[in-house]
Every structure is written in C-alpha cells, then in structure tokens.
Motif scaffolding. Structure first.
Motif, PDB file in Angstrom:
ATOM      1  N   UNK A 174       0.831  -1.208   0.000  1.00  0.00           N
ATOM      2  CA  UNK A 174       0.000   0.000   0.000  1.00  0.00           C
ATOM      3  C   UNK A 174       0.862   1.253   0.000  1.00  0.00           C
ATOM      4  N   UNK A 175       1.906   1.260   0.827  1.00  0.00           N
ATOM      5  CA  UNK A 175       2.803   2.422   0.875  1.00  0.00           C
ATOM      6  C   UNK A 175       3.520   2.595  -0.456  1.00  0.00           C
ATOM      7  N   UNK A 176       3.904   1.480  -1.080  1.00  0.00           N
ATOM      8  CA  UNK A 176       4.566   1.549  -2.383  1.00  0.00           C
ATOM      9  C   UNK A 176       3.629   2.144  -3.428  1.00  0.00           C
ATOM     10  N   UNK A 177       2.380   1.736  -3.405  1.00  0.00           N
ATOM     11  CA  UNK A 177       1.428   2.281  -4.379  1.00  0.00           C
ATOM     12  C   UNK A 177       1.281   3.792  -4.212  1.00  0.00           C
ATOM     13  N   UNK A 178       1.238   4.240  -2.951  1.00  0.00           N
ATOM     14  CA  UNK A 178       1.136   5.680  -2.704  1.00  0.00           C
ATOM     15  C   UNK A 178       2.374   6.410  -3.180  1.00  0.00           C
ATOM     16  N   UNK A 179       3.552   5.787  -3.009  1.00  0.00           N
ATOM     17  CA  UNK A 179       4.782   6.405  -3.492  1.00  0.00           C
ATOM     18  C   UNK A 179       4.775   6.485  -5.014  1.00  0.00           C
ATOM     19  N   UNK A 180       4.301   5.432  -5.674  1.00  0.00           N
ATOM     20  CA  UNK A 180       4.196   5.447  -7.138  1.00  0.00           C
ATOM     21  C   UNK A 180       3.297   6.590  -7.598  1.00  0.00           C
ATOM     22  N   UNK A 181       2.164   6.753  -6.926  1.00  0.00           N
ATOM     23  CA  UNK A 181       1.239   7.835  -7.285  1.00  0.00           C
ATOM     24  C   UNK A 181       1.887   9.195  -7.083  1.00  0.00           C
ATOM     25  N   UNK A 182       2.683   9.313  -6.023  1.00  0.00           N
ATOM     26  CA  UNK A 182       3.381  10.576  -5.767  1.00  0.00           C
ATOM     27  C   UNK A 182       4.397  10.869  -6.865  1.00  0.00           C
ATOM     28  N   UNK A 183       5.141   9.849  -7.280  1.00  0.00           N
ATOM     29  CA  UNK A 183       6.133  10.038  -8.343  1.00  0.00           C
ATOM     30  C   UNK A 183       5.453  10.507  -9.624  1.00  0.00           C
ATOM     31  N   UNK A 184       4.327   9.903  -9.972  1.00  0.00           N
ATOM     32  CA  UNK A 184       3.618  10.323 -11.179  1.00  0.00           C
ATOM     33  C   UNK A 184       3.088  11.751 -11.052  1.00  0.00           C
ATOM     34  N   UNK A 185       2.583  12.104  -9.876  1.00  0.00           N
ATOM     35  CA  UNK A 185       2.067  13.461  -9.707  1.00  0.00           C
ATOM     36  C   UNK A 185       3.187  14.490  -9.797  1.00  0.00           C
ATOM     37  N   UNK A 186       4.369  14.155  -9.286  1.00  0.00           N
ATOM     38  CA  UNK A 186       5.515  15.060  -9.389  1.00  0.00           C
ATOM     39  C   UNK A 186       5.960  15.181 -10.836  1.00  0.00           C
TER      40      UNK A 186
END
Length: 258
Positions: A174-186
């Motif tokens: 779950x934390x990894x998925x949130x990090x992936x979403x953050x990378x895409x948003x950046x």
C-alpha cells in the motif's frame, strides 16, 4: 533551476563496472523529457551500477552519457547537477531534522538566498505530503515517510531529472502504491524526467513508460520498450518470463498482455 525544455538523457554505447571489471556493456538509450524510464534486470546485473554511472558517482568505462546534449561536467559548470537522487536506503542524516536534511543541498550549493532556503525546503516537503513534519527526526518517521523526506531532498535543487534507486525497498504494497502515485504526480506537475531502478512488477507496469532490461548472463541489455509491449513480444524469452511469470503481476496486467 535547470531549463527543462527538451531536457533528456542520451546513453551512447556505455560500459559500466568497477575498476577493470565490466558489469554491463553496449548500453544505448534515449530517455525523453518527462518520461518515466525503468532500469530492470537480473539480481546483480548492474542496474544500480548503471544509475550510479549516470549520476557521475562511478566513471563509465567507455561510451558517453549526455544530459540535454551536454556532459555532466559541462552541465555543472553553470550550477548544480541536473538531477536529484533518492537512494535505496533513503540516506537521511539521522542527527538532522527533516527540514535540515532538505535544506542541506541548498546550503552546499549556495542555492537561492540563504534566508529563503527554509521556506523552499518547507515547500518541497509540502509537495511530498510532509507539511507539518519539518522538525521531526528521521528515526521518528515511518518507512514511507522517510522515503518521501528523501524525495523532498532530491527535489531541493529543482532538478530536471529524478534518479530513484529501488524506491520500493522496505515498503509494504500500500505504501509503495502511494509512493508510485506521488512520483507520477511530481512528474506531471513539475515536468521532470524520472529514471528508476526497480524489481517490483506492479510499479513497473503502473508508472514506467519504457524500460531497459539488463541481462546478468550476457552482461548486455537485451530489450528496451514499454513493459506491456515487451511482455508480449520481446525477442528475449527471459524478458517475457520476467514480465509475465514473477509473483505480483495483477490480473489486469496479465489480461492487458494476453
């Protein structure tokens, strides 16, 4: 801030390794501005070695790496390096607060006016969802929060490129998925180029536009392209097996491939 228009990376027939021992050779790729490009391969195939070579931490044994048509040395004559790095271990200074960790690169590079640096650091922390945590120490943060703090530090000098070395290390799904979403948003919000080393197939399919596969047996890259296309039609059986048979590929990805 580096001019981002057209800011890509050209890797031309590069050999990477340590001392006289090559780990990978014949590496060539063009990474476009705003692309998420993944470096994938067998364990010990040289994925992190290639990233460290791109970042100038290890000299290339042969070949050339250009950033926006210039060598790294030429880029740095006009200012800081064109990239920020998120290391696998996060590599935060334990004796410094989160805010001090993010401000440190600005101090070392004399980036912006000294009085403005704390506000800039707070802005970077807000970008990664850590507003209000500025005065906490790394030991008090969860693994995901440490990754985000390290990501804020990687963004401290407004880089055109982000290097992410195994960002999934130590994170739950779950934390990894949130990090992936953050990378895409950046990437989408800042227009930056992202190069990541990963072994996580879920992340690979979720965020990577293209990937290069480094073969640990032949010591050469054997495929480059989008993960979905390579899973379906890569010339290398090893690449197809890697992308379709390792645990963690979701049903939606399998259906998209087949």
């Amino acid at each position: 801030m580096h001019e981002r228009a057209g800011f890509g990376i050209a890797i031309d027939n590069v050999t990477v390794g340590y001392g006289a021992r090559p780990v990978q050779s014949g590496i060539s790729a063009r990474i476009e501005r705003g692309e998420v490009f993944a470096i994938v391969g067998d364990s010990g195939s040289g994925k992190s070695t290639l990233m460290k070579t791109m970042a100038g931490l290890i000299p290339a044994q042969s070949g050339q790496i250009l950033f926006n048509g210039q060598t790294l040395e030429a880029c740095m004559q006009d200012g800081p390096p064109p990239f920020g790095i998120l290391f696998q271990s996060s590599a935060l200074w334990s004796s410094m607060t989160v805010l001090e960790n993010v401000t440190l690169p600005m101090d070392l590079q004399s980036y912006s006016m000294a009085a403005a640096r704390p506000a800039l650091a707070r802005f970077k922390l807000a970008l990664v969802g850590l507003a209000g945590d500025e005065h906490r120490y790394p030991a008090s943060l969860s693994g995901g929060m440490r990754k985000r703090a390290a990501l804020a530090r990687a963004l401290a000098l407004d880089p055109a490129i982000l290097f992410l070395d195994e960002p999934s290390a130590g994170l739950d799904p779950l934390t990894l998925r949130r990090l992936d979403e953050l990378v895409l948003s950046l990437r989408d919000g800042l227009g930056i180029t992202v190069v990541l080393v990963t072994h996580e197939l879920e992340s690979l399919y979720s965020i990577a536009d293209r990937m290069i596969f480094l073969d640990g047996e032949t010591h050469r890259p054997v495929a480059i392209g989008s993960p979905t296309e390579l899973a379906r039609s890569a010339d290398s059986r090893k690449v197809r097996d890697f992308l379709t048979r390792r645990a963690g590929v979701s049903a939606e990805h399998t259906e998209a491939i087949g």
